[in-house]
Each structure stands twice: as structure tokens, then as C-alpha cells.
Write an enzyme that holds these catalytic residues in place. Structure first.
Site, PDB file in Angstrom:
ATOM      1  N   ARG A  16       0.551  -1.156  -0.140  1.00  0.00           N
ATOM      2  CA  ARG A  16      -0.030  -0.303   0.323  1.00  0.00           C
ATOM      3  C   ARG A  16       1.312   0.650  -0.227  1.00  0.00           C
ATOM      4  NH1 ARG A  16      -3.939  -0.297   5.377  1.00  0.00           N
ATOM      5  NH2 ARG A  16      -1.404  -1.567   5.800  1.00  0.00           N
ATOM      6  N   ASP A 600     -27.644  -7.494  10.479  1.00  0.00           N
ATOM      7  CA  ASP A 600     -27.367  -5.800   9.784  1.00  0.00           C
ATOM      8  C   ASP A 600     -27.195  -6.762   7.963  1.00  0.00           C
ATOM      9  OD1 ASP A 600     -27.495  -3.400  11.207  1.00  0.00           O
ATOM     10  OD2 ASP A 600     -25.278  -3.719  11.774  1.00  0.00           O
ATOM     11  N   HIS A 695     -22.600  10.644   8.272  1.00  0.00           N
ATOM     12  CA  HIS A 695     -21.335  10.840   7.163  1.00  0.00           C
ATOM     13  C   HIS A 695     -20.735  12.192   7.140  1.00  0.00           C
ATOM     14  CE1 HIS A 695     -23.800   7.430   5.237  1.00  0.00           C
ATOM     15  NE2 HIS A 695     -22.093   7.279   5.851  1.00  0.00           N
TER      16      HIS A 695
END
Length: 757
Positions: A16, A600, A695
Site C-alpha cells: 500500500r 445487519d 457521515h
């Protein structure tokens, strides 16, 4: 000779590197030139890996600082006008602002790239959008690769897919009408690429695997007749599904070659066996991490070689963007689970598999007998491994009673029993699940994982946090509480680590969007739950309060969707196994006195197949797996589920078919628009529409929440309405969380009093 090529490579690096450099650049800790230098080094490494594996071309244009569709918006001048940027002179900072937003403008919207877990930035088209060619991104990469001595094949997403993936903004119009202006711009870009002396250009048209409207399909002939005038050969690449139904159209296109995904849709090959030009066979899975059985692949390729000879190319099924970089760095996995390690292949291993296939096709299987033998041994070991196949699980699934996935009584009867003991006020308030995860909590979890914190100290830290979360909710006077999920780093990884049949990599990262990478669990074997996973935490939380405590689980479809899934049995079977394993947890929670349990399922919609004709079969098994996860619960146990997406209309019957007693959904950003669909459908069970957007750190005003709740009350009977935020609060800070929830509870109490009059 058979030609080997790659459709695309991962961009972020083996460890990464790009992600960390981008984030340092955004924090102003890294100079632009240093970021550019690192990116160049990553590209060179990617090309070298392809060249060393005997690829006939290295692929360029696939590398991006954020997203390849954003690069295309820049290349065609289609960046949103609202930013006021000039696509011809766009700086790197401005490029990142398009992706991440700035003080004046919100970021370009992001959505899933077909049915993968990668997200692209959605082009914003307006009636007056004018395009302008800028081929710099592609030309620079061609020159760079050629300077390093490579044969080069640039890749670009085609005009019809690009247009299809965008959205109309502003005044109503049909974005299809922009095609006639867009094609000359593409011609200009392709001409610039051809001028660099490349022999082939790969044009990706994955939209061909969708249900495209007739006028879009009809346009392919004309569009490619124009693009074919470019002074280079064109390879049209399709992937993610079958294009067999368009065989006649594709054979007639004036392109020089066609790529088919023969992993996702092996059956489509028969429709193209008489294809008269170059056929690129996508035979190595670009979306999963399993080694191929190379002998089996050769059984498919050898007859093609006999038929196509020089016209046969071999490749991965799609870009390798969706697979981790290099298995060789997984030394821990190799040590702890050598058997599983031998069954895996990441990007570099897949490229090596293609090299073996190329050698076998050019010089016969005997030339690579050792590699083929190794591949066969691994495939045989996997097929017969008792680590994977557990008779008792197959037996349990086979012996499920006829109505295992059905509740004992219909909702109308269950809800009476539930309301009786729950004794909740009108408009009950609750949270979706997680509370803010402070640095201390993350550190404690990480230290425990590394063995730097004892089990006793870890449990004490978690219990302290749970008590804090419970007390805060009591102070806020919420009605149904949650324990806050302090012990969970990730909603799928947490369960994967506690279920048998799952494994985890250390560097198995794949790009989700921009600098965000995810490390999906690997489901390699039959799934079971050896012991309770959440019970002690929920039980402890319940012991601290007289209020109702809600248990929290991630559903089977989401666990499946966000993992690398074994490919030796149907996905539907894996999903049912997870559902049945979760049912043991649900029953243990019920036994422990936790009688409100949330399962969920944020990913049910994501799993929808690309073609509408395949939806019903998927929704049937996904729904069954979800219902199996609560099989056997008593009527007075209340099952909740949570979903977050903006489009329900087309799958509402399936959502209702889940038969959860309460569904909470994300609705605040769409101003409750979603609810109309539920009301029109006459959704039968309880609903909790999100009343504020989690958010954002912004604290909503009482007026905003009241407006949303009044809208909800117009379409949902007050007896069936719950009040909650849009989503979990894990990423928020405590200060804004308390303030946001305070407003939510105050407004609810005000409306409650009003409704009681």
C-alpha cells in the site's frame, strides 16, 4: 505463438505504498515531486513483473492516483463544471479536490464498479456538457514504459461504458445524446496514442455485460466504425459476465480483437468459436484469490489454440485491480496455514500462471510438466481436504426442516407479544449499533492482538468502554440501547475471526476507492461457529441497565459479499452455511436474555447480479440465508435489520420477504424520499428511517429532524415508526455524537407528547 497480456494491474503497491504516500501528501507532509516519483517507481515495478512473466505487452494507462474513470473525465474534459477547473491545465491538487471535495464543492459521487467492491467516481453529465481531449495521462505512461524498453498496450474505458456509468445533472435530458460529441474526442485521444507508435489499444466495454437499452447496443456499430479509423489495432475487452447474446453484433464490429471473461461466463465461448479475428481468452480469475487448476485451463485453451493459432491471446478474466499484490509476502499465513497458502494466488502468482499456460501452448505440456504437476497436486489436495469439507455441516444443511427459515407466527401476531414485554413508548428511539471508537480503544485492541496486553486487561478496557456507552445512552434517555461494539475492528472481520472456515491475510489489501483499501477475509472451508461470539459482551451490557439491550450481528449476505469466497461450491451454499452458523449465536443471545437482536445486511443490494433475469434466483437464496440466521427464535424475540442504500423500489418484495420485525434504513440525505416506496408497497413491518446523516460531524437542528419525522409520519403509521440515526456512529467523535442524539431524543419526545394528545 500465443500472445500473453494483462488487462490491468493493482495500483497501490505490494504494501500500500501509494496509499500512505497520498495521505502524507494530503497532510502536506510529502512534496508533490516525491509523490510523482513514488508513483513512477510503482508503475515501473508493475511493468517489470509483466515483462519478466513473458507478457508480449505491458499495459499502461491503468495506473491512477485515484480512479481510472476520474482520469477519463479529465481526458475527455468532462469534469464537473461546478468546480470551475480547466481539464486542460488541471493540477494534481485540483484532481484530488474533484475526488475528495473542497470548501466550496462536495466531492464527485462514488458508486460500485459493476458488481465488484471497487468504487469509481460517477461522471456528471449536463445537457450542455462540452468535451475536450487531453491525452496526457495515457501518452506520458506510454512514453515512460517505452523508455524502459517495453512493448506497450494502452488501456482506456470505451465511450459507451463511460457514458453509461455517468449520471444526468441539471436540466432533464438523455446522456445518450452526448455520444455524437464524445466519439470525436475519443478519436482524438486514440489518435494521440497511435502516434506514439503503439500497435494495439485495449478499449474496455464492460457495459456489454449489462442489460443495455436497444439504442445503446445499436450505437456500438457506428461508434466503432469511427474509432476503427485510428492507425492502431483495437482490442475490445468485455468482462464480469457473458456477452453471448451480442455475439452477432460483436463479430460484425470493425475491431481487431475481442476479450471474453471465461471465468465468470465460460459458457459464452461456444458463441465465439468462429470469431474471425484475435480472441483474448480471460482464463485466470481476476476477481478471486484461488490458484487455477492449470491442466483444466489447458483443456479449454488447447482446442482454441488449434482453431485460432496466432490469433489466440491469453489473459486474466478482468483487470487484476481486484486481487491483492503478492502472496509471497504472506509469511505468517505460510507458517500457520501452509495448506491454505498452497491454494492461493495473488496478482503476481496469477501472472506466473499465465506464463506457464503460454509456455504449455507454445511448447507443449511437457515443457512445464513440473509446474502443471504442482498445480494439479494443489487442486487435488484442496478437493479432498478435510479442513474444507465437513460432513456434519453438509448433513445439517440437508436436514433442515421444511420451514426452517420461517417464523412460527406472522408479524401481526408476533408484534403484539413483543410490544407486551418491551413496553416501549410511541416512536421508540435506538441506535444502529456502533459508537465512536476512540484512539484508546483502537490501541487496546491492537495491543491485545499483538500480545502486548493480557486478556484480563483487554476485557477490563472493553467493559469500561461498554459501561461508558450504556451510561451515556441512559443519560440521553434512549429507549433501546446497544453495547457500542468497542471490541470490533470491522463488522465482517470480527465475525470471520470467530467462525471456522475463515482465514485472514496480512497484506491481502485491495483498493476500494482512492487511498482506501480493504483486506477481505478468505472463506476457504465449511463455516461453523465453534463458540459464542458476542453473547458475553451483550450480556454484560444488559447487566448494567434495566433498559432493553439490543444484540448486534452482521448478516450472512454481507459477510459473503465482503469476503474472498471459495469457488468450489455455489455462493448460495456458502451463504446458507453462514446463516445457519449465525442462528446458533442468535439462539444463544435469546437464551442469555437478549431478546432484541439486529442482523445487519448493508450488502444485500450489492450482491444483485448484473442482469435482471438473474435477480430472482439471487434474492431467493440471499433471503433464505438471512431468515436461516434467526431460525428457531421465539415469537416474542424481536429481529431488527439495518440497510444503507438509496434504491429499494425494485427489490422491496425481497426486503419484505426477509420478515425482520423492524428494518432501519438510511433516509436522511434523500429527505425521506425512500419512505414513499415503502408506503406505496404497503411494507408490513416496523420501520426506523434515519433522521440524520452520520457521515457528517454537523449537528442537525431540531427543525430538520422534526421535518423528517413529520414526513415519515405521513406515510408510516405512528405505531410502526422507530427513530434512529442513518447508520452506526463508529467514525464520529463523542462530542458531536452526544449533541446529535440529544436533538433526536428531544424532537421525538415533543412529537410523542403531541401524538398522545
Amino acid at each position: 505463438m500465443t500472445t500473453l497480456h494483462i488487462l490491468g494491474f493493482p495500483r497501490v503497491g505490494a504494501k500500500r505504498e501509494l496509499k500512505f504516500a497520498q495521505e502524507r501528501y494530503w497532510r502536506k507532509e510529502l512534496a508533490e515531486q516525491d509523490l510523482l516519483d513514488l508513483a513512477k517507481a510503482l508503475r515501473e515495478k508493475n511493468w517489470l513483473h509483466q515483462a519478466q512473466a513473458d507478457a508480449d505487452f505491458v499495459t499502461v494507462g491503468d495506473f491512477t492516483f485515484y480512479d481510472h474513470i476520474l482520469d477519463l473525465q479529465v481526458a475527455t474534459g468532462a469534469i464537473p463544471a461546478r468546480f470551475g477547473f480547466d481539464s486542460q491545465t488541471l493540477s494534481l491538487d485540483q484532481y484530488f479536490q474533484l475526488a475528495r471535495g473542497n470548501k466550496e464543492q462536495f466531492a464527485i459521487e462514488m458508486t460500485k464498479w459493476f458488481d465488484t467492491n471497487y468504487h469509481y467516481l460517477v461522471p456528471e453529465f449536463q445537457k450542455n456538457t462540452t468535451f475536450k481531449a487531453n491525452s496526457t495521462h495515457y501518452v506520458n505512461q506510454i512514453r515512460e514504459a517505452k523508455a524502459a524498453g517495453h512493448q506497450v498496450k494502452p488501456v482506456i474505458v470505451g465511450p459507451l461504458t463511460f457514458l453509461w456509468l455517468g449520471k444526468e445533472k441539471g436540466e432533464a435530458f438523455n446522456r445518450f445524446d452526448l455520444l455524437k460529441q464524445l466519439v470525436p474526442i475519443y478519436f482524438e485521444i486514440l489518435t494521440a496514442l497511435a502516434a506514439e507508435g503503439v500497435e494495439w489499444i485495449q478499449i474496455d466495454e464492460p457495459a456489454l455485460a449489462l442489460d443495455l437499452p436497444q439504442e445503446w447496443l445499436a450505437a456500438y456499430q457506428d461508434v466503432y466504425a469511427q474509432l476503427a479509423k485510428v492507425n492502431a489495432k483495437l482490442l475490445l475487452a468485455t468482462y464480469f459476465g457473458s456477452v453471448a447474446e451480442h455475439a452477432a453484433l460483436l463479430k460484425a464490429l470493425p475491431v481487431d480483437g475481442l476479450h471474453l471473461d471465461l471465468v465468470r461466463a465460460p459458457e459464452q465461448l461456444s458463441a465465439f468459436e468462429d470469431y474471425p479475428k484475435v480472441l483474448s481468452a480471460g482464463v485466470i480469475d481476476g476477481r478471486n484469490i484461488w490458484r487455477a487448476n492449470l491442466n483444466r485451463v489447458l483443456d479449454v485453451l488447447e482446442p482454441l489454440k488449434a482453431k485460432f493459432n496466432q490469433r489466440l491471446w491469453i489473459a486474466p478474466s478482468c483487470s487484476l485491480l481486484h486481487t491483492p499484490y503478492d502472496l509471497a509476502v504472506e509469511t505468517q499465513l505460510q507458517q500457520n496455514n501452509p495448506e491454505l497458502y498452497r491454494w492461493l494466488a495473488f496478482t503476481l502468482q496469477k501472472v506466473a500462471e499465465l506464463q506457464v499456460l503460454k509456455q504449455a501452448l507454445n511448447a507443449g505440456r511437457s515443457a512445464v510438466a513440473e509446474q502443471l504437476n504442482d498445480s494439479q497436486t494443489a487442486a487435488d489436495a484442496r478437493a479432498n481436504s478435510n479442513v474444507i469439507h465437513k460432513a456434519e455441516i453438509a448433513q445439517r444443511l440437508a436436514n433442515l426442516p421444511a420451514n426452517a427459515d420461517k417464523r412460527q407466527s406472522p408479524f401481526a401476531e408476533r408484534i403484539k407479544l413483543q410490544n407486551k414485554w418491551l413496553n416501549l413508548p410511541l416512536l421508540p428511539t435506538t441506535n444502529i449499533g456502533s459508537f465512536p471508537q476512540t484512539l484508546e480503544i483502537r490501541h487496546a485492541r491492537a495491543a491485545f492482538k499483538k500480545g502486548e496486553l493480557s486478556l484480563a486487561d483487554y476485557e477490563a478496557a472493553m467493559k469500561k468502554e461498554i459501561e461508558f456507552v450504556v451510561r451515556k445512552q441512559e443519560e440521553l434517555d434512549l429507549d433501546v440501547l446497544v453495547h457500542g461494539e468497542a471490541e470490533r475492528n470491522d463488522m465482517v472481520e470480527y465475525f470471520g475471526e470467530l467462525l471456522d472456515g475463515f482465514a485472514f491475510t496480512k497484506f491481502g489489501w485491495v483498493q476500494s476507492y482512492g487511498s482506501r483499501c480493504v483486506k477481505p477475509p478468505v472463506i476457504y472451508g465449511d463455516v461453523t461457529r465453534p463458540e459464542p461470539m458476542t453473547v458475553r459482551w451483550s450480556q454484560y451490557a444488559q447487566s448494567l441497565t434495566d433498559k432493553v439491550m439490543k444484540g448486534m450481528l452482521t448478516g450472512p449476505v454481507t459477510i459473503l459479499q465482503w469476503s474472498f469466497v471459495r469457488n468450489d461450491i455455489p455462493r448460495s451454499t456458502v451463504c446458507k452455511q453462514i446463516g445457519v452458523a449465525l442462528s446458533d449465536e442468535v439462539l444463544d443471545l435469546e437464551k442469555a436474555g437478549i431478546k432484541v437482536i439486529q442482523i445487519d445486511e448493508p450488502a444485500i443490494r450489492e450482491g444483485l447480479p448484473l442482469k435482471r433475469a438473474d435477480w430472482d434466483a439471487y434474492l431467493q437464496w440471499a433471503g433464505e440465508a438471512f431468515r436461516l440466521s434467526y431460525m428457531g427464535v421465539k415469537d416474542d424475540t424481536q429481529i431488527h435489520t439495518h440497510m444503507c442504500y438509496s434504491e429499494f423500489n425494485d427489490i422491496l418484495p425481497a426486503i419484505a420477504g426477509l420478515d425482520a420485525d423492524v428494518i432501519t434504513i438510511e433516509t436522511s440525505r434523500s429527505d425521506m424520499e425512500l419512505l414513499t416506496a415503502f408506503a406505496d408497497f404497503k411494507y408490513p413491518n416496523d420501520i426506523g428511517p434515519g433522521v440524520y446523516d452520520i457521515h457528517s460531524p454537523r449537528v442537525p437542528t431540531a427543525g430538520e429532524i422534526e421535518h423528517l419525522l413529520r414526513k415519515a409520519l405521513k406515510v408510516i403509521p405512528k405505531e410502526r415508526l422507530w427513530v434512529n440515526p442513518d447508520c452506526g456512529l463508529k467514525t464520529r467523535g463523542w462530542k458531536e455524537t452526544i449533541e446529535q442524539l440529544q436533538v433526536m431524543v428531544e424532537v421525538t419526545k415533543k412529537l410523542r407528547a403531541e401524538l398522545a394528545e
